[in-house]
Enzyme design. Structure first.
Site, short mmCIF file in Angstrom:
data_model
loop_
_atom_site.label_atom_id
_atom_site.label_comp_id
_atom_site.label_asym_id
_atom_site.label_seq_id
_atom_site.Cartn_x
_atom_site.Cartn_y
_atom_site.Cartn_z
N TYR A 2 -29.22 61.59 88.39
CA TYR A 2 -29.67 61.08 88.81
C TYR A 2 -29.86 61.58 90.23
O TYR A 2 -30.23 61.01 91.08
CB TYR A 2 -29.07 59.93 89.45
CG TYR A 2 -29.06 58.71 88.59
CD1 TYR A 2 -30.42 57.66 87.78
CD2 TYR A 2 -27.84 58.40 87.76
CE1 TYR A 2 -30.11 56.13 86.89
CE2 TYR A 2 -28.45 57.47 86.26
CZ TYR A 2 -29.79 56.60 85.59
OH TYR A 2 -28.90 55.62 85.08
N GLU B 291 -23.25 43.48 82.60
CA GLU B 291 -24.08 44.46 81.54
C GLU B 291 -25.26 45.64 83.13
O GLU B 291 -24.88 46.13 84.11
CB GLU B 291 -25.54 43.82 81.31
CG GLU B 291 -26.98 43.15 81.73
CD GLU B 291 -28.06 44.30 82.90
OE1 GLU B 291 -27.57 46.08 81.54
OE2 GLU B 291 -29.03 44.44 83.34
N CYS C 238 -35.02 46.01 87.59
CA CYS C 238 -33.58 46.01 88.08
C CYS C 238 -33.86 46.70 89.52
O CYS C 238 -33.11 46.16 90.43
CB CYS C 238 -33.22 46.50 86.96
SG CYS C 238 -32.59 46.40 85.64
N ARG D 282 -29.44 51.13 80.25
CA ARG D 282 -30.32 51.78 80.65
C ARG D 282 -31.64 51.61 80.11
O ARG D 282 -31.47 51.83 78.65
CB ARG D 282 -30.00 53.14 80.85
CG ARG D 282 -29.28 53.72 81.37
CD ARG D 282 -27.98 54.43 81.36
NE ARG D 282 -28.03 54.41 80.63
CZ ARG D 282 -26.46 55.81 80.07
NH1 ARG D 282 -27.06 56.79 80.70
NH2 ARG D 282 -26.21 55.62 78.59
#
Length: 439
Positions: A256, A152, A267, A155
């Site tokens: 980002y 997967e 994560c 976010r």
């Protein structure tokens, strides 16, 4: 199509609700009775925009239900998703895959006929092949189980959209098996494929590496711009304007590339550490040596902010009143795992500062992780009498604060914008001393 989702934490609950929205009948299975009861009542046990509505809709429609019994999953479905957590092993950088192993141990002996297990959990490369061997050994006479990997890319804060409208679907399969995993995935994701979402069918180790490599790249991009921010501070440059200029380059892109307090959550930090650990086990540790610095830069940002707060008070925070706005690791989430915001609040409290913390969604989770902090139910309560305000999570409600109204509540109009998210000129015009990272 009938399917089960084993593990109904953040990943599993979102995937289960998303598959019900896609028209399937879904059974979510978890060992936590309280979580199962909440989900069965249409309640999300964590904050994720849009998820409660999906849960309520499909629990009511009958397409989505939840259980604590793996035997029910074995009887109900032929396709089973593994969505349990793989946290960092205590005292090590390795990923803890015990829960993934437990799914195979508990489920496979109960299966009859042909079944497909698709892993969604983030695991060290080589896990899927190992699980296939174990499934073959555990399968009952006449039963067949094919293991595939379907990572997967959710976010937090946008997980529902990422489930229903992903950038791509990745599927790892063993080309020497019968093809049941690919057939099941194509049937499961038929609505997405019809909408033009690409499906990349890869071998098992490549699919396993896609997720950790993606997270490692994102973490590297964040740490890179934060390293540049350190140079900007030394040179008197502005990293926000520099980032804007870099972002126009299509080879780099703006996403980002935002300097600030750094990344956290469940994560990126643990995934890059597990990636390094697994690379070392495979004898390729030098290839990922840069990730050690990526991790170090990220931790250094937290130390930098704590140092900036102390410097604002002449080097000593003892007895000084500080408001920390934010506890979640990112906005639109109540996740405080490895949260930079909560980390600096805790460090400042340990340094003797009188720290007050407010977050729109993460207060409950923050209290469980760091119960000794002073949590306040509103921004006003948090900043009242503060000698310094630290914006540590870029929630919209913080970005849109009225600097004049906040200024009427504080003892001193000083703000450390650790996420570079405030309208600095507007705050300065209201009489505030504004400090950012890399500016």
């Amino acid at each position: 199509m009938r399917m089960s989702v084993i593990g109904t934490g953040y990943l599993g609950a979102t995937h289960a609700a998303g598959m019900a929205e896609a028209g399937h009948e879904v059974l979510g299975v978890d060992v936590d009775p309280a979580r199962v009861a909440a989900l069965a009542g249409g309640e999300a046990p964590f904050h994720e925009p849009g998820l409660p509505e999906l849960l309520r809709r499909h629990v009511a429609s009958g397409r989505l239900r939840f259980s604590t019994d793996p035997a029910e999953a074995a009887e109900f479905a032929r396709l089973h998703f593994i969505a349990v957590g793989t946290p960092q092993v205590k005292g090590s950088h390795a990923a803890d895959v015990r829960h993934v192993d437990a799914v195979v141990e508990e489920l496979v002996p109960r299966l009859r006929g042909e079944h497909v297990l698709l892993g969604k959990s983030t695991v060290p490369v080589g896990t899927a092949a190992r699980l296939q061997d174990r499934a073959d050994a555990l399968a009952a006479a006449g039963a067949t189980v094919e293991v595939g990997w379907n990572p997967e890319f959710l976010r937090e804060g946008r997980a529902v959209a990422d489930t229903l409208r992903p950038d791509r679907l990745v599927l790892g399969v063993d080309p020497d098996r019968g093809g049941a995993a690919e057939a099941a995935a194509r049937e499961c994701y038929a609505p997405l494929l019809a909408a033009g979402i690409p499906l990349l069918v890869l071998d098992l180790p490549t699919a396993e590496l896609v997720k950790v490599a993606a997270n490692a790249f994102l973490a590297t991009k964040v740490s890179f711009i934060n390293a540049v921010a350190e140079v900007c501070e030394a040179a008197g440059a502005d990293v926000v304007e520099l980032s804007r200029a870099l972002g126009h380059d299509p080879r780099i892109g703006a996403r980002y590339l935002h300097a600030g307090l750094g990344f956290g959550g469940g994560c990126l930090p643990k995934d890059i550490r597990a990636f390094m650990h697994r690379a070392g086990e495979l004898g390729a540790d030098q290839a990922l040596a840069l990730l050690r610095e990526v991790d170090a830069i990220n931790i250094r940002r937290r130390e930098k902010v704590v140092g900036m707060v102390k410097a604002a008070f002449g080097g000593l925070a003892l007895g000084r009143r500080v408001a920390v706005l934010g506890a979640a690791f990112k906005p639109d989430s109540d996740d405080v795992r490895d949260s930079p915001a909560l980390s600096i609040a805790g460090q400042l409290a340990l340094a003797g500062a009188e720290v007050r913390v407010h977050d729109p969604e993460a207060m409950g989770n923050a209290r469980r992780v760091f119960p000794t902090l002073d949590y306040r139910d509103s921004v006003g309560e948090a900043v009242a009498g503060a000698e310094l305000v630290v914006v540590a999570t870029e929630w919209r409600v913080f970005r849109e604060l009225d600097p004049a109204a906040v200024g009427a509540l504080v003892a001193e109009r000083r703000v450390l914008d650790a996420r570079n998210c405030l309208d600095a000129p507007a705050w300065r015009a209201a009489g505030w001393e504004v400090t950012g990272l890399g500016r």
